[in-house]
Write a protein that holds these residues in place. Structure first.
Motif, PDB file in Angstrom:
ATOM      1  N   GLY A 171      -7.035  71.202   6.774  1.00  0.00           N
ATOM      2  CA  GLY A 171      -7.718  69.918   6.848  1.00  0.00           C
ATOM      3  C   GLY A 171      -8.361  69.686   8.201  1.00  0.00           C
ATOM      4  O   GLY A 171      -8.532  70.601   9.017  1.00  0.00           O
ATOM      5  N   ALA A 172      -8.717  68.422   8.456  1.00  0.00           N
ATOM      6  CA  ALA A 172      -9.464  68.074   9.665  1.00  0.00           C
ATOM      7  C   ALA A 172      -8.684  68.390  10.937  1.00  0.00           C
ATOM      8  O   ALA A 172      -9.259  68.836  11.934  1.00  0.00           O
ATOM      9  N   ILE A 173      -7.365  68.162  10.919  1.00  0.00           N
ATOM     10  CA  ILE A 173      -6.575  68.402  12.133  1.00  0.00           C
ATOM     11  C   ILE A 173      -6.519  69.896  12.438  1.00  0.00           C
ATOM     12  O   ILE A 173      -6.673  70.322  13.584  1.00  0.00           O
ATOM     13  N   TRP A 174      -6.297  70.698  11.412  1.00  0.00           N
ATOM     14  CA  TRP A 174      -6.263  72.150  11.618  1.00  0.00           C
ATOM     15  C   TRP A 174      -7.607  72.646  12.143  1.00  0.00           C
ATOM     16  O   TRP A 174      -7.663  73.470  13.061  1.00  0.00           O
ATOM     17  N   ARG A 175      -8.698  72.146  11.578  1.00  0.00           N
ATOM     18  CA  ARG A 175     -10.020  72.597  12.023  1.00  0.00           C
ATOM     19  C   ARG A 175     -10.252  72.230  13.487  1.00  0.00           C
ATOM     20  O   ARG A 175     -10.879  72.994  14.228  1.00  0.00           O
ATOM     21  N   ARG A 176      -9.761  71.076  13.902  1.00  0.00           N
ATOM     22  CA  ARG A 176      -9.899  70.700  15.305  1.00  0.00           C
ATOM     23  C   ARG A 176      -9.071  71.620  16.193  1.00  0.00           C
ATOM     24  O   ARG A 176      -9.505  72.019  17.283  1.00  0.00           O
ATOM     25  N   MET A 177      -7.856  71.980  15.733  1.00  0.00           N
ATOM     26  CA  MET A 177      -7.040  72.917  16.493  1.00  0.00           C
ATOM     27  C   MET A 177      -7.758  74.248  16.646  1.00  0.00           C
ATOM     28  O   MET A 177      -7.783  74.840  17.729  1.00  0.00           O
ATOM     29  N   GLU A 178      -8.343  74.728  15.559  1.00  0.00           N
ATOM     30  CA  GLU A 178      -9.067  75.996  15.644  1.00  0.00           C
ATOM     31  C   GLU A 178     -10.268  75.876  16.582  1.00  0.00           C
ATOM     32  O   GLU A 178     -10.574  76.812  17.324  1.00  0.00           O
ATOM     33  N   HIS A 179     -10.938  74.739  16.557  1.00  0.00           N
ATOM     34  CA  HIS A 179     -12.078  74.529  17.458  1.00  0.00           C
ATOM     35  C   HIS A 179     -11.638  74.685  18.909  1.00  0.00           C
ATOM     36  O   HIS A 179     -12.336  75.288  19.722  1.00  0.00           O
ATOM     37  N   HIS A 180     -10.479  74.127  19.235  1.00  0.00           N
ATOM     38  CA  HIS A 180      -9.980  74.197  20.605  1.00  0.00           C
ATOM     39  C   HIS A 180      -9.435  75.589  20.946  1.00  0.00           C
ATOM     40  O   HIS A 180      -9.603  76.065  22.068  1.00  0.00           O
ATOM     41  N   PHE A 181      -8.740  76.216  19.996  1.00  0.00           N
ATOM     42  CA  PHE A 181      -7.861  77.321  20.365  1.00  0.00           C
ATOM     43  C   PHE A 181      -8.255  78.689  19.832  1.00  0.00           C
ATOM     44  O   PHE A 181      -7.775  79.696  20.347  1.00  0.00           O
ATOM     45  N   GLN A 182      -9.068  78.762  18.769  1.00  0.00           N
ATOM     46  CA  GLN A 182      -9.298  80.064  18.160  1.00  0.00           C
ATOM     47  C   GLN A 182     -10.129  80.945  19.090  1.00  0.00           C
ATOM     48  O   GLN A 182     -11.204  80.557  19.530  1.00  0.00           O
ATOM     49  N   THR A 183      -9.633  82.116  19.384  1.00  0.00           N
ATOM     50  CA  THR A 183     -10.307  83.052  20.281  1.00  0.00           C
ATOM     51  C   THR A 183     -10.264  84.449  19.675  1.00  0.00           C
ATOM     52  O   THR A 183      -9.546  84.705  18.709  1.00  0.00           O
ATOM     53  N   HIS A 184     -11.022  85.339  20.289  1.00  0.00           N
ATOM     54  CA  HIS A 184     -10.994  86.740  19.857  1.00  0.00           C
ATOM     55  C   HIS A 184      -9.571  87.306  19.967  1.00  0.00           C
ATOM     56  O   HIS A 184      -9.113  88.029  19.074  1.00  0.00           O
ATOM     57  N   ASP A 185      -8.874  86.972  21.033  1.00  0.00           N
ATOM     58  CA  ASP A 185      -7.508  87.485  21.224  1.00  0.00           C
ATOM     59  C   ASP A 185      -6.572  87.006  20.123  1.00  0.00           C
ATOM     60  O   ASP A 185      -5.717  87.767  19.634  1.00  0.00           O
ATOM     61  N   PHE A 224      -0.783  78.245  19.602  1.00  0.00           N
ATOM     62  CA  PHE A 224      -1.465  76.961  19.563  1.00  0.00           C
ATOM     63  C   PHE A 224      -0.839  75.992  20.559  1.00  0.00           C
ATOM     64  O   PHE A 224      -1.539  75.254  21.255  1.00  0.00           O
ATOM     65  N   SER A 225       0.486  76.002  20.639  1.00  0.00           N
ATOM     66  CA  SER A 225       1.169  75.106  21.573  1.00  0.00           C
ATOM     67  C   SER A 225       0.824  75.471  23.018  1.00  0.00           C
ATOM     68  O   SER A 225       0.551  74.605  23.857  1.00  0.00           O
ATOM     69  N   ARG A 226       0.853  76.765  23.325  1.00  0.00           N
ATOM     70  CA  ARG A 226       0.578  77.206  24.695  1.00  0.00           C
ATOM     71  C   ARG A 226      -0.850  76.867  25.101  1.00  0.00           C
ATOM     72  O   ARG A 226      -1.101  76.386  26.215  1.00  0.00           O
ATOM     73  N   LEU A 242      -6.676  78.306  32.625  1.00  0.00           N
ATOM     74  CA  LEU A 242      -7.650  77.732  31.704  1.00  0.00           C
ATOM     75  C   LEU A 242      -9.065  78.153  32.077  1.00  0.00           C
ATOM     76  O   LEU A 242      -9.888  78.452  31.216  1.00  0.00           O
ATOM     77  N   GLN A 243      -9.356  78.195  33.369  1.00  0.00           N
ATOM     78  CA  GLN A 243     -10.667  78.652  33.801  1.00  0.00           C
ATOM     79  C   GLN A 243     -10.942  80.068  33.309  1.00  0.00           C
ATOM     80  O   GLN A 243     -12.031  80.384  32.827  1.00  0.00           O
ATOM     81  N   ALA A 244      -9.942  80.932  33.433  1.00  0.00           N
ATOM     82  CA  ALA A 244     -10.102  82.321  32.990  1.00  0.00           C
ATOM     83  C   ALA A 244     -10.327  82.386  31.496  1.00  0.00           C
ATOM     84  O   ALA A 244     -11.155  83.154  30.999  1.00  0.00           O
ATOM     85  N   LEU A 245      -9.564  81.540  30.737  1.00  0.00           N
ATOM     86  CA  LEU A 245      -9.714  81.521  29.285  1.00  0.00           C
ATOM     87  C   LEU A 245     -11.113  81.047  28.905  1.00  0.00           C
ATOM     88  O   LEU A 245     -11.773  81.644  28.043  1.00  0.00           O
ATOM     89  N   ALA A 246     -11.593  79.970  29.554  1.00  0.00           N
ATOM     90  CA  ALA A 246     -12.915  79.439  29.240  1.00  0.00           C
ATOM     91  C   ALA A 246     -14.000  80.473  29.547  1.00  0.00           C
ATOM     92  O   ALA A 246     -14.962  80.642  28.787  1.00  0.00           O
ATOM     93  N   LYS A 247     -13.852  81.170  30.673  1.00  0.00           N
ATOM     94  CA  LYS A 247     -14.830  82.195  31.046  1.00  0.00           C
ATOM     95  C   LYS A 247     -14.851  83.327  30.022  1.00  0.00           C
ATOM     96  O   LYS A 247     -15.914  83.820  29.625  1.00  0.00           O
ATOM     97  N   LYS A 248     -13.657  83.712  29.562  1.00  0.00           N
ATOM     98  CA  LYS A 248     -13.560  84.792  28.577  1.00  0.00           C
ATOM     99  C   LYS A 248     -14.218  84.382  27.271  1.00  0.00           C
ATOM    100  O   LYS A 248     -14.962  85.148  26.651  1.00  0.00           O
ATOM    101  N   ARG A 249     -13.955  83.151  26.837  1.00  0.00           N
ATOM    102  CA  ARG A 249     -14.540  82.669  25.596  1.00  0.00           C
ATOM    103  C   ARG A 249     -16.054  82.624  25.705  1.00  0.00           C
ATOM    104  O   ARG A 249     -16.777  82.980  24.777  1.00  0.00           O
ATOM    105  N   GLY A 250     -16.547  82.176  26.882  1.00  0.00           N
ATOM    106  CA  GLY A 250     -17.984  82.104  27.061  1.00  0.00           C
ATOM    107  C   GLY A 250     -18.655  83.464  26.992  1.00  0.00           C
ATOM    108  O   GLY A 250     -19.742  83.612  26.432  1.00  0.00           O
TER     109      GLY A 250
END
Length: 253
Positions: A171-185, A224-226, A242-250
């Protein structure tokens, strides 16, 4: 308006409603930073995962906003149409239900699967591998994997159970979690989990299949919690991790 402890029924929704009431009463002013997740959990007498679900629901509703590395702030009122997550069970509730049910389903599949039952499960793993390599969404192959295991039990009553759990959990909450957290790793880790489960099915190891499925779902909760903690729980400045994670995602876009 004092903070009150809440009942356990539909916990995350009760928490969200109480925070909303506090905002409307002026206890949390627009633009102000909410108390930390830890403090809210203590004051409300609930678990941190329930607070996470409530805060994500409030973000979907446009009542709070997550500021990377700074925390969660009360959003300015704005007349926008937002999905209503109020009828959803929380994603952590769904993951716990799946841990209980799909662990046993995997064990049954290991005991009862025939060679032909493993063909579509292997195909879903291969499809996920291809999608991960091409940076494509993996939801379809993920669903096919879990539903294929249910079919491999040869218990027709279990197939709609997995279908229902999967559908209700996206649902909507799960999709928001994925928006924030889903990465290649994270997608790669899921692929490795699926391979481990498939190995147990191929060797007809019921105990191993149960453990591998539960390890997979436990890992999703932990990750997801981490990453939620990385996203918002920095009192001063930006978290270097977090900076490293954001850079990697970008760099992966």
């Amino acid at each position: 308006m004092p903070i009150r402890t809440v009942e356990n029924q539909r916990l995350y929704r009760q928490i969200a409603d109480q925070v909303t009431a506090l905002i409307e009463a002026g206890e949390f002013a627009h633009g102000s930073r909410l108390p930390s997740e830890r403090d809210l959990a203590v004051q409300l007498g609930v678990s941190r995962p329930s607070v996470r679900e409530a805060l994500i629901a409030l973000e979907i509703e446009g009542k709070v906003e997550v500021r990377v590395g700074a925390g969660i702030f009360v959003a300015a009122p704005r007349p926008v149409a937002v999905p209503d997550p109020s009828t959803e069970a929380g994603p952590f509730e769904h993951l716990r239900a799946r841990w209980l049910i799909e662990g046993e389903i995997a064990a049954e599949a290991a005991k009862n699967a025939q060679a032909e039952d493993l063909v579509p499960i292997r195909a879903s793993v291969q499809d996920m591998q291809n999608r991960v390599r091409k940076e494509l969404p993996t939801e379809d192959s993920d669903r096919a994997f879990h539903c294929g295991i249910a079919k491999a039990t040869h218990n027709s009553a279990l197939v709609p159970v997995v279908h229902d759990l999967w559908g209700r959990g996206r649902g909507a909450i799960w999709r928001r979690m994925e928006h924030h957290f889903q990465t290649h790793d994270l997608r790669t880790a899921t692929l490795e989990d699926h391979r481990a489960i498939l190995d147990m099915l191929e060797t007809a190891d019921a105990r191993g299949a149960r453990a591998a499925m539960r390890h997979h779902l436990d890992r999703v909760v932990r990750e997801f919690s981490r990453r939620w903690d990385l996203l918002k729980e920095t009192e001063t400045g930006i978290n270097p991790a977090l900076q490293a994670l954001a850079k990697k995602r970008g760099s992966q876009r």
